[in-house]
Design an enzyme around this catalytic site. Structure first.
Site, PDB file in Angstrom:
ATOM      1  N   GLU A 247      13.924  -3.511   6.358  1.00 13.69           N
ATOM      2  CA  GLU A 247      13.859  -2.211   7.018  1.00 13.69           C
ATOM      3  C   GLU A 247      14.717  -1.230   6.214  1.00 13.69           C
ATOM      4  O   GLU A 247      15.868  -1.539   5.910  1.00 13.69           O
ATOM      5  CB  GLU A 247      14.405  -2.308   8.444  1.00 13.69           C
ATOM      6  N   ARG A 462      19.804 -18.345   8.577  1.00  9.20           N
ATOM      7  CA  ARG A 462      20.498 -17.216   7.955  1.00  9.20           C
ATOM      8  C   ARG A 462      21.700 -17.700   7.161  1.00  9.20           C
ATOM      9  O   ARG A 462      22.242 -18.764   7.406  1.00  9.20           O
ATOM     10  CB  ARG A 462      20.995 -16.235   9.025  1.00  9.20           C
ATOM     11  N   LYS A 472      24.806  -3.470  10.381  1.00  6.40           N
ATOM     12  CA  LYS A 472      24.735  -2.065   9.958  1.00  6.40           C
ATOM     13  C   LYS A 472      25.566  -1.185  10.886  1.00  6.40           C
ATOM     14  O   LYS A 472      26.306  -0.303  10.430  1.00  6.40           O
ATOM     15  CB  LYS A 472      23.276  -1.610   9.965  1.00  6.40           C
TER      16      LYS A 472
END
Length: 751
Positions: A247, A462, A472
């Site tokens: 993204e 992950r 973020k």
């Protein structure tokens, strides 16, 4: 008669009659329990409540040192010890402290006396435990081991009442999962679990041969599947196709490096291709700088996409397919607000069964801007693995798009877009992290609902690092509070920050390769990444000499009338890689820590009567005079020199600079004090409270030899005896700035 009295006493303490009779058979236990009860009655009266009675029984049955009976009974009777964990701690304390007198202050501290655990604390601890296991809970539901949640909450709240924790776990799990369904009541067979784990351990390479998607566990086969796979093979020629789909609303971090390596690396290993596809479906959060930075980082890691694509490339096709979903009765326009859609086990939408024709008209009205934001959504008719019902496919957003401008005021969601873009690009291996496992069935459902080619989604764990924050939102908080300068602050673990700090891309790729690809989430220590950095820089970073805290040294018998030119090997272990030249003059500068006027035992560098060699010069210096300022601080040294081969070999050789350049050096330590700064059990005050205030030390007037004068940003050097350093982009013509990348030796306590 005495036995009857004891039986009555024991049952009054809360023991069942059977348990009381069994206790009476043990004379020593019976006597100790009677004594404990009698002493407690002196404080509580003849009636002892059941909770206290059970504690007294636990005390009598487990206490070995009878001298401590009265002491412990007094704490139980006065309610200072009122839980089983406190009693266990008390018994352990008296066992490990057999001598008199007992330190009551220490005893009470070790046993949690006076500690009050509030219901709010229990609620928060249970909520944190559930959040850590939420993905697995949502998949396994009531087959999940709830004892794990209770154990983690108990670990945080050592003195909490176990029943209160259990009740809170039961309540929160019920709130998350809803009532038990028929599948939840089925017995969980161990054999099935073993097979699942065996499947989970397989790597993406084991998923399938290209074109054999239908053999993948969980893959849904329809009457159209084989024909669609045949068409897919005709288009791809059997070629492996992957994609990296970030993204564009933030900077990539170390976890993305694993995703990049896996997607691009898997394609490369199988002679395939990998797309870089931007999931640009949320124009509110997307910025041009993020697109550029992501492309830069992929290239920096050494990968070239087969093609750079955007979800927005396919907006027209995605819209047409949404219309088709409505026509097939598989989607509808809904007017529930966002807050009504949150959570799981929400009530079905009152508009779920509205006529297809009505939804078609309303969806067209959404596209034409006749609804305000949040007033209408398009939802798909399916229930996902995590219990989420009818996920949203389209929502209204009046934000211009960076590529399509004002053409659209409705934008597709990830759940709708992701699998269809994979289908359009004929991706063979849709590799994604474990949290997307809950979307696997919806991935298959949507492709099959539209009768289009269905790729295979394959999940892997992950990659996270201790002492790091990569969210973020949280990095923005760090920037906003001034804790770090920007997304590329070298203390962060974004890829731009690691590049600025001087981490070579090869080291990051090697680290990802060492970590490997597993289904389980991996959290690594930063020093393991640093080890990969050292391995690369040891072979690629030329040597130079720099002095951080300088001390002026005057050589009174310098052997030449002017400075000498010294040839220094770029790589001392391999002189075939060349040399650089540095001046050697009567005035040199050494590290202040390399001199001690009064050395401690074991100090091998410059001191009275203890000469040292100057690296690469072939000379040894010996102290003659110490020059001090008015405050008594050493300002300079006067030394004499001799050839190294003209006498006894010194104990040490030190680095030095002469006619140096002044530079700025930034020394970095880890940004956070605790391994898991986002874990409320480890850092109750939140990650911002865990900042290491000594994470950056700036040396404004460091000295470096002139061989680095023409260095450019991101050039890397090993400053002998100090560490590896990289030229920072803040450097300018008048002054170089160096970031310490890593120290020369591994230090697990630092980053």
């Amino acid at each position: 008669m005495a036995a009857l009295d004891s039986l009555s006493l024991f049952t009054s303490l809360g023991l069942s009659e059977q348990k009381a009779r069994e206790t009476l058979k043990n004379s020593a236990l019976s006597a100790q329990l009677r004594e404990a009860a009698t002493q407690a009655q002196q404080t509580l009266g003849s009636t002892i409540d059941k909770a206290t009675g059970i504690l007294l029984y636990g005390l009598a049955s487990r206490l070995r040192d009878t001298r401590r009976l009265s002491f412990l009974v007094s704490y139980i009777a006065s309610k200072k010890i009122h839980t089983e964990p406190q009693l266990s701690a008390a018994l352990e304390y008296v066992r490990s402290h057999p001598l008199d007198p007992i330190d009551t202050v220490d005893f009470e501290r070790e046993c949690g006396v006076g500690v009050i655990v509030t219901p709010e604390q229990i609620e928060e601890a249970v909520e944190a435990a559930i959040n850590r296991h939420r993905p697995q809970l949502l998949v396994e539901r009531y087959h999940f081991n709830m004892g794990l949640l209770m154990g983690e909450a108990r670990a945080v709240l050592k003195w909490a009442d176990g029943k209160m924790i259990k009740n809170e776990v039961d309540m929160q799990v019920l709130h998350l999962l809803g009532p038990k369904m028929e599948a939840d009541l089925e017995k969980k067979f161990k054999v099935a679990k073993a097979r699942l784990e065996e499947t989970d351990r397989r790597t993406a390479k084991d998923v399938m041969e290209n074109g054999e998607n239908y053999k993948t566990p969980g893959y849904v086969v329809t009457p159209h599947t084989m024909n669609l796979l045949k068409q897919h093979l005709e288009i791809t020629g059997g070629q492996v196709r992957t994609r990296f789909p970030p993204e564009p609303n933030g900077i990539l971090h170390i976890g993305h490096a694993k995703a990049i390596n896996f997607n691009f690396g898997y394609a490369k290993a199988n002679n395939g291709i990998c797309f870089l596809r931007f999931d640009d479906t949320n124009p509110e959060k997307e910025e041009a700088k993020f697109f550029t930075a992501i492309c830069d980082m992929v290239a920096w890691l050494g990968y070239t996409p087969y093609k750079v694509t955007y979800a927005s490339d396919y907006f027209d096709q995605l819209y047409a397919w949404a219309v088709e979903l409505i026509r097939r009765g598989l989607a509808y326009v809904c007017h529930q607000r966002g807050e009504e859609l949150k959570g799981h086990n929400t009530l079905p939408s009152p508009w779920r069964d509205r006529p297809m024709e009505e939804s078609l008209l309303l969806f067209e009205a959404m596209r034409k801007g006749k609804f305000s934001e949040g007033e209408a959504t398009l939802r798909m008719k399916l229930v996902m693995e995590d219990g989420k019902m009818d996920p949203v496919a389209y929502r209204v957003k009046y934000t211009p798009h960076h590529r399509t401008g004002d053409k659209w005021c409705i934008y597709p969601t990830y759940d709708y877009t992701h699998c269809l873009c994979d289908s359009i690009e004929h991706i063979t291996h849709s590799l994604c992290t474990k949290e997307f496992q809950a979307r696997r069935s919806s991935y298959f459902w949507l492709c099959n609902a539209l009768d289009v080619y269905c790729p295979v989604q394959w999940e892997y764990g992950r990659l996270n690092l201790h002492y790091a924050v990569v969210s973020k939102r949280k990095i923005l908080q760090l920037v906003a509070t001034g804790a770090v300068r920007d997304w590329d602050d070298p203390r962060l673990f974004t890829l731009t920050a690691l590049r600025r700090r001087g981490f070579p891309p090869e080291a990051i790729n090697n680290f990802c390769a060492r970590v490997g690809v597993t289904v389980a989430q991996t959290t690594m220590e930063p020093h393991l990444l640093e080890a990969c950095v050292r391995d690369v820089l040891n072979d690629t970073a030329p040597r130079a000499m720099a002095v951080l805290e300088s001390l002026r040294v005057i050589i009174t018998n310098f052997p030449a009338a002017k400075s000498l030119d010294i040839q220094v090997p770029n790589f001392p272990a391999d002189e075939t890689k060349g040399f650089h030249q540095v001046p050697f003059a009567p005035i040199v500068f050494i590290e202040r820590t390399d001199f001690k006027e009064e050395p401690e035992p074991g100090f091998k560098r410059l001191a009275w009567g203890q000469p040292v060699g100057l690296r690469h010069t072939g000379y040894v210096i010996e102290l003659q005079h110490v020059v001090k300022g008015p405050s008594g601080c050493v300002e300079s040294l006067e030394v004499t020199c001799r050839r190294a081969d003209a006498g006894e070999k010194p104990k040490a050789f030190i680095h030095w600079v002469s006619q140096p350049l002044m530079c700025e050096v930034r020394l970095y330590e880890r940004l956070f004090q605790h391994k898991n700064p986002e874990d409320p059990t480890e850092v109750p005050g939140g990650f911002l409270s865990d900042l290491n205030l000594a994470s950056l030390h700036v040396v404004d007037a460091a000295l470096v030899d002139c061989s680095v004068a023409l260095a450019k940003p991101f050039d890397k050097f090993q400053f002998e005896r100090l560490g590896y350093f990289s030229v920072d982009p803040d450097s300018h013509q008048g002054k170089l700035v160096f970031n310490r990348t890593v120290t020369l030796k591994e230090d697990p306590g630092k980053v």
